[in-house]
Design a protein around this motif. Structure first.
Motif, PDB file in Angstrom:
ATOM      1  N   VAL A 113      43.220  20.502  36.004  1.00  0.00           N
ATOM      2  CA  VAL A 113      44.311  21.213  36.684  1.00  0.00           C
ATOM      3  C   VAL A 113      44.277  22.696  36.334  1.00  0.00           C
ATOM      4  O   VAL A 113      44.439  23.562  37.206  1.00  0.00           O
ATOM      5  CB  VAL A 113      45.671  20.597  36.306  1.00  0.00           C
ATOM      6  N   PHE A 114      44.053  22.998  35.056  1.00  0.00           N
ATOM      7  CA  PHE A 114      43.974  24.394  34.641  1.00  0.00           C
ATOM      8  C   PHE A 114      42.793  25.090  35.313  1.00  0.00           C
ATOM      9  O   PHE A 114      42.916  26.231  35.776  1.00  0.00           O
ATOM     10  CB  PHE A 114      43.835  24.487  33.122  1.00  0.00           C
ATOM     11  N   GLY A 115      41.635  24.414  35.365  1.00  0.00           N
ATOM     12  CA  GLY A 115      40.462  25.009  35.988  1.00  0.00           C
ATOM     13  C   GLY A 115      40.689  25.299  37.469  1.00  0.00           C
ATOM     14  O   GLY A 115      40.338  26.379  37.955  1.00  0.00           O
ATOM     15  N   VAL A 116      41.285  24.343  38.181  1.00  0.00           N
ATOM     16  CA  VAL A 116      41.566  24.545  39.610  1.00  0.00           C
ATOM     17  C   VAL A 116      42.582  25.664  39.798  1.00  0.00           C
ATOM     18  O   VAL A 116      42.441  26.509  40.704  1.00  0.00           O
ATOM     19  CB  VAL A 116      42.065  23.236  40.250  1.00  0.00           C
ATOM     20  N   SER A 117      43.601  25.702  38.953  1.00  0.00           N
ATOM     21  CA  SER A 117      44.616  26.764  39.042  1.00  0.00           C
ATOM     22  C   SER A 117      43.998  28.134  38.803  1.00  0.00           C
ATOM     23  O   SER A 117      44.338  29.110  39.487  1.00  0.00           O
ATOM     24  CB  SER A 117      45.729  26.517  38.016  1.00  0.00           C
ATOM     25  N   LEU A 118      43.072  28.207  37.842  1.00  0.00           N
ATOM     26  CA  LEU A 118      42.404  29.475  37.564  1.00  0.00           C
ATOM     27  C   LEU A 118      41.525  29.890  38.737  1.00  0.00           C
ATOM     28  O   LEU A 118      41.445  31.075  39.073  1.00  0.00           O
ATOM     29  CB  LEU A 118      41.575  29.360  36.290  1.00  0.00           C
ATOM     30  N   CYS A 122      41.940  33.346  40.791  1.00  0.00           N
ATOM     31  CA  CYS A 122      40.830  34.281  40.960  1.00  0.00           C
ATOM     32  C   CYS A 122      40.598  34.615  42.437  1.00  0.00           C
ATOM     33  O   CYS A 122      40.301  35.769  42.777  1.00  0.00           O
ATOM     34  CB  CYS A 122      39.553  33.704  40.345  1.00  0.00           C
ATOM     35  N   VAL A 123      40.735  33.613  43.300  1.00  0.00           N
ATOM     36  CA  VAL A 123      40.568  33.854  44.740  1.00  0.00           C
ATOM     37  C   VAL A 123      41.655  34.805  45.241  1.00  0.00           C
ATOM     38  O   VAL A 123      41.386  35.740  46.008  1.00  0.00           O
ATOM     39  CB  VAL A 123      40.599  32.526  45.517  1.00  0.00           C
ATOM     40  N   LEU A 124      42.903  34.582  44.800  1.00  0.00           N
ATOM     41  CA  LEU A 124      43.997  35.458  45.221  1.00  0.00           C
ATOM     42  C   LEU A 124      43.820  36.868  44.674  1.00  0.00           C
ATOM     43  O   LEU A 124      44.143  37.854  45.346  1.00  0.00           O
ATOM     44  CB  LEU A 124      45.338  34.880  44.733  1.00  0.00           C
ATOM     45  N   TRP A 125      43.308  36.965  43.449  1.00  0.00           N
ATOM     46  CA  TRP A 125      43.131  38.263  42.804  1.00  0.00           C
ATOM     47  C   TRP A 125      41.952  39.028  43.411  1.00  0.00           C
ATOM     48  O   TRP A 125      42.082  40.195  43.783  1.00  0.00           O
ATOM     49  CB  TRP A 125      42.927  38.056  41.309  1.00  0.00           C
ATOM     50  N   MET A 126      40.819  38.367  43.523  1.00  0.00           N
ATOM     51  CA  MET A 126      39.628  39.040  44.042  1.00  0.00           C
ATOM     52  C   MET A 126      39.612  39.140  45.565  1.00  0.00           C
ATOM     53  O   MET A 126      38.935  39.990  46.127  1.00  0.00           O
ATOM     54  CB  MET A 126      38.372  38.319  43.546  1.00  0.00           C
ATOM     55  N   ASP A 127      40.353  38.263  46.224  1.00  0.00           N
ATOM     56  CA  ASP A 127      40.565  38.317  47.669  1.00  0.00           C
ATOM     57  C   ASP A 127      39.269  38.563  48.437  1.00  0.00           C
ATOM     58  O   ASP A 127      39.096  39.615  49.078  1.00  0.00           O
ATOM     59  CB  ASP A 127      41.576  39.417  47.987  1.00  0.00           C
ATOM     60  N   PRO A 128      38.322  37.618  48.379  1.00  0.00           N
ATOM     61  CA  PRO A 128      37.043  37.824  49.076  1.00  0.00           C
ATOM     62  C   PRO A 128      37.214  37.978  50.585  1.00  0.00           C
ATOM     63  O   PRO A 128      36.452  38.722  51.221  1.00  0.00           O
ATOM     64  CB  PRO A 128      36.251  36.561  48.724  1.00  0.00           C
ATOM     65  N   VAL A 129      38.196  37.303  51.155  1.00  0.00           N
ATOM     66  CA  VAL A 129      38.428  37.434  52.598  1.00  0.00           C
ATOM     67  C   VAL A 129      38.914  38.837  52.924  1.00  0.00           C
ATOM     68  O   VAL A 129      38.490  39.460  53.915  1.00  0.00           O
ATOM     69  CB  VAL A 129      39.448  36.385  53.073  1.00  0.00           C
ATOM     70  N   GLY A 130      39.791  39.365  52.083  1.00  0.00           N
ATOM     71  CA  GLY A 130      40.335  40.702  52.316  1.00  0.00           C
ATOM     72  C   GLY A 130      39.282  41.790  52.214  1.00  0.00           C
ATOM     73  O   GLY A 130      39.223  42.690  53.058  1.00  0.00           O
ATOM     74  N   ILE A 131      38.442  41.714  51.191  1.00  0.00           N
ATOM     75  CA  ILE A 131      37.405  42.743  51.034  1.00  0.00           C
ATOM     76  C   ILE A 131      36.364  42.643  52.144  1.00  0.00           C
ATOM     77  O   ILE A 131      35.828  43.653  52.596  1.00  0.00           O
ATOM     78  CB  ILE A 131      36.737  42.641  49.636  1.00  0.00           C
ATOM     79  N   ALA A 172      36.043  29.216  35.562  1.00  0.00           N
ATOM     80  CA  ALA A 172      36.959  28.264  36.188  1.00  0.00           C
ATOM     81  C   ALA A 172      36.194  27.136  36.871  1.00  0.00           C
ATOM     82  O   ALA A 172      36.535  25.956  36.735  1.00  0.00           O
ATOM     83  CB  ALA A 172      37.852  28.985  37.199  1.00  0.00           C
ATOM     84  N   VAL A 173      35.131  27.479  37.592  1.00  0.00           N
ATOM     85  CA  VAL A 173      34.335  26.466  38.292  1.00  0.00           C
ATOM     86  C   VAL A 173      33.616  25.567  37.298  1.00  0.00           C
ATOM     87  O   VAL A 173      33.634  24.336  37.413  1.00  0.00           O
ATOM     88  CB  VAL A 173      33.326  27.134  39.244  1.00  0.00           C
ATOM     89  N   SER A 174      32.973  26.169  36.305  1.00  0.00           N
ATOM     90  CA  SER A 174      32.209  25.374  35.341  1.00  0.00           C
ATOM     91  C   SER A 174      33.107  24.473  34.511  1.00  0.00           C
ATOM     92  O   SER A 174      32.765  23.311  34.249  1.00  0.00           O
ATOM     93  CB  SER A 174      31.391  26.294  34.429  1.00  0.00           C
ATOM     94  N   MET A 175      34.270  24.975  34.109  1.00  0.00           N
ATOM     95  CA  MET A 175      35.183  24.152  33.332  1.00  0.00           C
ATOM     96  C   MET A 175      35.711  22.985  34.163  1.00  0.00           C
ATOM     97  O   MET A 175      35.890  21.875  33.648  1.00  0.00           O
ATOM     98  CB  MET A 175      36.350  24.982  32.801  1.00  0.00           C
ATOM     99  N   THR A 176      35.948  23.209  35.449  1.00  0.00           N
ATOM    100  CA  THR A 176      36.421  22.142  36.322  1.00  0.00           C
ATOM    101  C   THR A 176      35.351  21.068  36.479  1.00  0.00           C
ATOM    102  O   THR A 176      35.649  19.866  36.450  1.00  0.00           O
ATOM    103  CB  THR A 176      36.804  22.714  37.696  1.00  0.00           C
ATOM    104  N   ILE A 177      34.101  21.488  36.636  1.00  0.00           N
ATOM    105  CA  ILE A 177      33.003  20.511  36.753  1.00  0.00           C
ATOM    106  C   ILE A 177      32.866  19.701  35.470  1.00  0.00           C
ATOM    107  O   ILE A 177      32.767  18.462  35.500  1.00  0.00           O
ATOM    108  CB  ILE A 177      31.688  21.234  37.083  1.00  0.00           C
ATOM    109  N   HIS A 178      32.875  20.373  34.333  1.00  0.00           N
ATOM    110  CA  HIS A 178      32.755  19.669  33.056  1.00  0.00           C
ATOM    111  C   HIS A 178      33.960  18.756  32.815  1.00  0.00           C
ATOM    112  O   HIS A 178      33.814  17.643  32.309  1.00  0.00           O
ATOM    113  CB  HIS A 178      32.633  20.675  31.915  1.00  0.00           C
ATOM    114  N   GLY A 179      35.144  19.245  33.166  1.00  0.00           N
ATOM    115  CA  GLY A 179      36.334  18.428  32.994  1.00  0.00           C
ATOM    116  C   GLY A 179      36.297  17.179  33.849  1.00  0.00           C
ATOM    117  O   GLY A 179      36.695  16.095  33.414  1.00  0.00           O
ATOM    118  N   THR A 180      35.791  17.313  35.074  1.00  0.00           N
ATOM    119  CA  THR A 180      35.662  16.149  35.955  1.00  0.00           C
ATOM    120  C   THR A 180      34.653  15.153  35.398  1.00  0.00           C
ATOM    121  O   THR A 180      34.873  13.931  35.442  1.00  0.00           O
ATOM    122  CB  THR A 180      35.240  16.592  37.361  1.00  0.00           C
ATOM    123  N   ALA A 181      33.547  15.666  34.845  1.00  0.00           N
ATOM    124  CA  ALA A 181      32.551  14.785  34.225  1.00  0.00           C
ATOM    125  C   ALA A 181      33.158  14.048  33.031  1.00  0.00           C
ATOM    126  O   ALA A 181      32.936  12.844  32.849  1.00  0.00           O
ATOM    127  CB  ALA A 181      31.334  15.597  33.789  1.00  0.00           C
TER     128      ALA A 181
END
Length: 207
Positions: A113-118, A122-131, A172-181
């Motif tokens: 949950v923490f990894g997904v929230s992070l 990050c998506v909201l902060w870095m806003d790849p769609v906006g840039i 965030a991505v790597s921790m979510t993958i490891h957490g799921t494993a």
């Protein structure tokens, strides 16, 4: 093929993909950790020598700081898979084995949950769609959103700060993958195997 068989096949495929991704990621993190440790050691030694020689290199300090930052986040991700993250067992060690297992599953789920929230943050902060909508024009993006992430640069290296901040979404991505494993192992959906490349004693694991 029945719907039940197809569903079972998809579940097995999902587990295989997650475990394979976690193994590959952990192997890469091991190399990255060693690389950053060598780099950090070299930077510190060069810094000491040049300072004593009265020819200090002004960007060494900042390089060492960012090396520590990347090393910390990569190491934290690897520690999640190795189950070396901190755990307080004052209460759970007094519970029955079944309840200990339940709390362990809950704790692992909270990591995900923490990894997904992070990731979302990050998506909201870095806003790849906006840039991208701004044509990757950092000044135009900053003027539209008052988000100056893509216009800032480091003080001595003069690197774009967003490049260095990429450690956050990667973590965030790597921790979510490891957490799921880890969760798949805790639920006994996949066999638990010792990680390759890491020699852990019985005293190393805390979670």
């Amino acid at each position: 093929m029945s719907d039940q068989t197809m569903s079972s096949t998809r579940e097995v495929g999902f587990r295989h993909v997650v475990m394979a991704a976690s193994r590959g990621l952990l192997a890469f993190e091991r190399l990255a950790i060693m690389g950053f440790m060598y780099l950090l050691t070299a930077l510190i030694l060069v810094n000491v020598v040049t300072r004593y020689s009265n020819i200090p290199i002004y960007w060494i300090d900042e390089s060492a700081v960012y090396s520590v930052v990347w090393l910390t986040f990569i190491g934290a991700s690897a520690m999640t898979r190795l189950r070396l993250d901190f755990a307080v067992t004052m209460m759970t060690e007094r519970l029955s084995a079944s309840k200990q297992r339940l709390f362990k599953i809950i704790a692992t789920g909270m990591v995900i949950v923490f990894g997904v929230s992070l990731m979302i943050t990050c998506v909201l902060w870095m806003d790849p769609v906006g840039i991208a909508s701004a044509g990757f024009d950092a000044k135009k993006f900053a003027g539209q959103t008052f988000n100056f992430l893509y216009t800032e640069r480091t003080q001595t290296l003069n690197w774009p700060t967003w490049v260095l901040y990429l450690t956050l979404p990667i973590f965030a991505v790597s921790m979510t993958i490891h957490g799921t494993a880890n969760l798949l192992e805790d639920l006994d959906l996949v066999p638990r195997v010792a990680p390759k490349g890491f020699q852990l004693s019985e005293l190393d694991g805390v979670n």
